[in-house]
Design a protein around this motif. Structure first.
Motif, mmCIF file in Angstrom:
data_model
loop_
_atom_site.group_PDB
_atom_site.id
_atom_site.type_symbol
_atom_site.label_atom_id
_atom_site.label_comp_id
_atom_site.label_asym_id
_atom_site.label_seq_id
_atom_site.Cartn_x
_atom_site.Cartn_y
_atom_site.Cartn_z
ATOM 1 N N MET A 1 -41.023 -22.826 47.697
ATOM 2 C CA MET A 1 -40.883 -22.008 47.190
ATOM 3 C C MET A 1 -39.285 -22.401 46.968
ATOM 4 N N ILE A 2 -38.549 -22.841 45.494
ATOM 5 C CA ILE A 2 -37.507 -23.510 45.434
ATOM 6 C C ILE A 2 -36.764 -22.254 45.090
ATOM 7 N N TRP A 3 -35.246 -22.233 45.571
ATOM 8 C CA TRP A 3 -34.596 -21.144 45.526
ATOM 9 C C TRP A 3 -33.420 -20.939 44.187
ATOM 10 N N ALA A 4 -33.397 -22.033 44.081
ATOM 11 C CA ALA A 4 -31.994 -21.878 43.246
ATOM 12 C C ALA A 4 -31.961 -23.503 41.877
ATOM 13 N N LYS A 5 -31.941 -23.084 40.778
ATOM 14 C CA LYS A 5 -32.926 -23.993 39.958
ATOM 15 C C LYS A 5 -31.480 -25.894 39.510
ATOM 16 N N GLU A 6 -30.555 -25.468 41.109
ATOM 17 C CA GLU A 6 -29.804 -26.603 40.849
ATOM 18 C C GLU A 6 -30.532 -27.419 41.442
ATOM 19 N N GLU A 7 -31.548 -26.571 42.785
ATOM 20 C CA GLU A 7 -31.608 -27.862 43.533
ATOM 21 C C GLU A 7 -33.278 -28.545 42.200
ATOM 22 N N THR A 8 -33.091 -28.500 40.880
ATOM 23 C CA THR A 8 -34.079 -30.028 40.485
ATOM 24 C C THR A 8 -33.420 -30.162 39.158
ATOM 25 N N TRP A 109 -22.661 -20.260 50.923
ATOM 26 C CA TRP A 109 -22.923 -20.305 52.271
ATOM 27 C C TRP A 109 -24.116 -19.288 52.274
ATOM 28 N N LEU A 110 -24.012 -18.801 52.556
ATOM 29 C CA LEU A 110 -26.146 -17.554 52.711
ATOM 30 C C LEU A 110 -26.527 -17.656 51.406
ATOM 31 N N ASN A 111 -26.719 -18.098 50.230
ATOM 32 C CA ASN A 111 -27.185 -18.585 49.519
ATOM 33 C C ASN A 111 -27.564 -20.308 49.251
ATOM 34 N N ASN A 112 -26.490 -21.414 49.752
ATOM 35 C CA ASN A 112 -27.272 -21.860 50.386
ATOM 36 C C ASN A 112 -28.518 -22.195 51.797
ATOM 37 N N VAL A 113 -27.668 -21.377 52.696
ATOM 38 C CA VAL A 113 -29.012 -21.267 53.658
ATOM 39 C C VAL A 113 -29.835 -21.206 53.366
ATOM 40 N N ALA A 114 -30.154 -19.914 51.702
ATOM 41 C CA ALA A 114 -31.289 -19.745 51.978
ATOM 42 C C ALA A 114 -32.069 -20.976 51.245
ATOM 43 N N ARG A 115 -31.827 -20.999 50.416
ATOM 44 C CA ARG A 115 -32.187 -22.888 49.845
ATOM 45 C C ARG A 115 -32.577 -23.371 50.885
ATOM 46 N N GLY A 120 -37.941 -25.038 54.116
ATOM 47 C CA GLY A 120 -38.576 -25.094 55.201
ATOM 48 C C GLY A 120 -40.367 -24.364 55.140
ATOM 49 N N GLY A 121 -39.830 -23.047 53.437
ATOM 50 C CA GLY A 121 -40.910 -22.215 53.739
ATOM 51 C C GLY A 121 -41.346 -21.664 53.841
ATOM 52 N N ALA A 122 -40.091 -20.287 54.316
ATOM 53 C CA ALA A 122 -39.930 -19.330 54.775
ATOM 54 C C ALA A 122 -40.083 -17.776 53.320
ATOM 55 N N THR A 123 -40.396 -17.311 53.441
ATOM 56 C CA THR A 123 -40.491 -16.178 52.608
ATOM 57 C C THR A 123 -40.428 -15.115 52.883
ATOM 58 N N SER A 124 -40.151 -14.160 51.908
ATOM 59 C CA SER A 124 -40.324 -12.326 51.791
ATOM 60 C C SER A 124 -41.530 -11.641 53.256
ATOM 61 N N VAL A 150 -33.054 -13.870 51.297
ATOM 62 C CA VAL A 150 -34.555 -14.390 51.225
ATOM 63 C C VAL A 150 -35.628 -13.206 50.847
ATOM 64 N N GLY A 151 -35.518 -13.119 51.868
ATOM 65 C CA GLY A 151 -36.217 -11.342 52.187
ATOM 66 C C GLY A 151 -37.117 -10.772 53.182
#
Length: 436
Positions: A1-8, A109-115, A120-124, A150-151
């Motif tokens: 899963m990709i958290w933010a559009k800025e990553e792509t 900060w926490l949004n970046n950590v969520a990314r 690494g494969g984490a999900t809700s 992330v949930g």
């Protein structure tokens, strides 16, 4: 899963965002942070001189020494009333490096950590057990908050207490472990020693590791103790930059993706400060974008790596940094804690019963880093009295733990028994092998 559009985003879009934020950051830090303003003036650089990303090299570096010289909060750009969180890490002189966060900083900060967690494969659906020590260390609360975004369900276990760690791994259906790589290996070996096969008897399948480097042999060993189903990635950050969340590995395991819309990486020659082209190895320098409490421009991390800009198979287009190959300074990382010999020296020199000569030995035993400090007694008659010797040992160990934030082994030896050096003393012997 990709958290933010800025990553792509395409490279041109990433650089457009970086340049806009860089101009804002340089103007902000010049206006708000007097020590950095003085540095710019000494270099003859003005905010308006930054018109392209290539102009970044015109700006002066920021060093860890700047934190020491402006302790505790002289580099902050906001008033105390605007802060909602403090963290701190060890400094070279025993004074901690103090960092602060506004509410917007925390959100970033926490949004970046969520990314990083998603990389690494984490999900809700995950149940995450955090085996980092809490307190002023950024790692535990950083991963805690990012995983909650992330949930995932988070268990704030903290470090140590292996029996309870194992009980919760079994009883709570833990699927994700946050720890240092060495502690994760130790924990996995302990599970195996108790007849527990993590791949069959537990639900765990993800490891998000930080606080110390993880070599490929160590990753291979991780699979031996935790099982082939165990996807283990490492992430990168430091308190000065924000904490974890600067970069992290995706499941393709081909370098750590940098959150480039918030951090501009450079690689320099650590001796000359010259900016090196992509692909060459050198010291990592990071410029933070958009931070309110503690904006940093061209921070010299001391870490040695190289940058890769080709898009990744995971779909992310952000630059990747190779796994760290070492440090440009003499800092030791012991069980995720940064330790400088000068910190140890500061403690030892305050103890009247011991001399100024000491040695530091770092080994890896049972998958954990062990640091043994050998010091000379002033009076060898202390060796004849168990009670006094034991009391002195306890006093020194307590002072070291208070200073360093971790327990050490101690050897008290007779006067004049340690090696003397005519030139620079070799205080540290590191016997940890690559991989384990």
């Amino acid at each position: 899963m990709i958290w933010a559009k800025e990553e792509t985003l395409p490279r041109a879009e990433i650089e457009k965002i970086q340049l806009e934020k860089l101009k804002q950051t340089v103007s902000y830090i010049y206006e708000k942070v007097a020590p950095y303003r003085r540095k710019m003036e000494e270099e003859g650089v003005k905010s308006e001189d930054i018109q392209s990303l290539a102009d970044l090299k015109k700006l002066p570096f920021t060093y860890k020494a700047d934190f020491r010289d402006n302790y505790p909060d002289g580099l902050f750009a906001v008033e105390k009333r605007d802060l909602v969180r403090y963290h701190a890490s060890s400094g070279t002189t025993g004074k901690p490096t103090v960092v602060g966060y506004t509410r917007n900083d925390l959100e970033m900060w926490l949004n970046n950590v969520a990314r990083i967690a998603c990389m690494g494969g984490a999900t809700s659906e995950d149940v995450a057990q955090i085996a980092f020590g809490y307190g002023t260390f950024t790692g535990a609360l950083g991963l805690h908050g990012g995983l909650e975004k992330v949930g995932a369900s988070v268990i704030p276990m903290s470090s140590g207490n292996t029996n309870k760690q194992i009980m919760f791994l079994q009883d709570m259906g833990v699927t994700l472990l946050v720890a240092t790589p060495s502690y994760a290996l130790h924990l996995g070996e302990e599970l195996r020693a108790r007849g527990i096969d993590p791949s069959k008897d537990l639900k765990i399948h993800i490891g998000l590791f930080g606080g110390e480097g993880m070599t490929e042999p160590m990753r291979d060993e991780m699979h031996k103790v935790w099982g082939e189903q165990f996807v283990c990635t490492q992430n990168y950050g430091m308190s000065e930059l924000c904490g974890p969340g600067v970069a992290g590995e995706c499941t393709e395991l081909c370098g750590m993706h940098i959150n480039e819309d918030w951090f501009i990486p450079e690689i320099i020659n650590p001796e000359t400060g010259e900016v090196l082209p992509p692909g060459e190895q050198g010291e990592l320098v990071i410029t933070c974008l958009g931070k309110e409490a503690l904006p940093l421009v061209r921070y010299r991390t001391g870490d040695l790596t190289r940058l890769m800009y080709e898009p990744c198979k995971c779909g992310r287009t952000t630059a990747r940094m190779e796994n760290l190959s070492g440090r440009a300074d003499d800092m030791l990382v012991i069980r995720g804690v940064n330790v400088f010999p000068t910190q140890i020296e500061e403690v030892l020199f305050k103890i009247d019963e011991i001399g100024p000569h000491y040695e530091i030995l770092v080994e890896r035993k049972n998958r954990l880093d062990v640091m043994t400090i050998t010091v000379e007694l002033i009076d060898d008659r202390l060796l004849d009295g168990y009670t006094k010797l034991n009391e002195l040992e306890k006093k020194i160990k307590s002072a070291l733990k208070s200073q360093l934030g971790l327990a050490t082994q101690l050897r008290l030896v007779a006067p004049n028994s340690l090696q003397r050096f005519e030139g620079k003393a070799k205080r540290v012997t590191d016997l940890r092998k690559d991989g384990l």
